[in-house]
Design a protein around this motif. Structure first.
Motif: not given
Ligand SMILES: [Zn+2]
Ligand SMILES: [Zn+2]
Length: 260
Positions: A158-175, A186-190
């Protein structure tokens, strides 16, 4: 893998706890809520904690856990605190520095063991996390030094992102993960606060949807949403439900999830 939600909100009020997930009774992801939800016997079971970043909503209960354990004689030895080096350095320099809080990385319990031990990990390198799990730090894009974590039990991850905004490197890695079952994200704001979300390194429901399009894994992956600001809870829930995705689940404090 059993994951218990001790807290899953991006803020604190009488009904909402800040972020911490308990895995298999012994391992913690972040340390925003521990002592309010676990009695002292369950606190004593904690072996290892990984910290995504040093914002208070993710670390504050590490202070109170350490305090409780020294008072109860630190019966099960040292708790290991894992994270990338800049995060752990901040924890020691700015929090447990004998000014804001005692330095529990140096203080010893009655048996002579340190209460806490820092275990710096390199980004992208698999590290043993307790007896059952491996963790690997992955890049996230937040407003301070941070990482997410891949947690792997040898069969599934499983992946736990902690707090993050848009982040290409994260998705490249977990892909690249072949055994990925779930992403805790996370989803923090409306949606109408998209610009603030981006500046502060957070997501909205719309940004979340754009992000998960970057995931290339085959197979069904569940998304568990946390870090909603309690102030906007109603609106954000509505916006997430409007995505009409049956593999997206909004977490609440006290939820228990079995990852199979
Ligand atoms: Zn946070
Ligand atoms: Zn944060």
């Amino acid at each position: 893998m059993k994951i218990e939600v001790l807290g899953c909100y991006g803020g604190v009020d009488p009904k909402h706890n800040p972020v911490t997930f308990l895995i298999n009774e012994r391992y913690l992801l972040d340390a925003g809520t521990i002592v309010k939800e676990l009695d002292i016997n369950r606190q004593k079971n904690i072996e290892s904690i990984c910290i995504t970043h040093c914002h208070l909503d993710h670390i504050k209960d590490l202070c109170f856990l350490a305090d409780n354990l020294i008072l109860s004689g630190n019966p099960n030895g040292t708790i290991k605190v894992y994270g990338i080096e800049p995060v752990l350095n901040m924890l020691k320099k700015f929090i447990m520095n004998n000014k804001i809080w005692p330095d529990f990385f140096e203080i010893k319990g009655t048996k002579g063991d340190n209460i806490l031990k820092l275990v710096p990990i390199d980004m992208g390198k698999k590290t043993q996390f307790g007896k059952e799990l491996n963790i690997e730090a992955v890049k996230t894009c937040h407003s301070c030094d941070s990482s997410g974590f891949i947690i792997d039990d040898g069969v599934k991850s499983v992946v736990y992102t902690g707090d993050t905004g848009p982040c290409n490197a994260l998705w490249e890695k977990i892909s690249k993960l072949k055994n990925l079952r779930a992403v805790f994200i996370e989803i923090s704001f409306p949606n109408h606060m998209k610009e603030l979300a981006k500046i502060t390194g957070h997501l909205t429901a719309e940004l979340f949807l754009e992000e998960i399009k970057k995931l290339k894994n085959k197979g069904k992956i569940s998304f568990y949403i946390f870090h909603i600001k309690p102030h906007f809870l109603k609106d954000i829930k509505k916006e997430i439900k409007a995505l009409k995705m049956d593999n997206v689940h909004i977490l609440d404090d006290g939820d228990v999830i079995e990852i199979n």
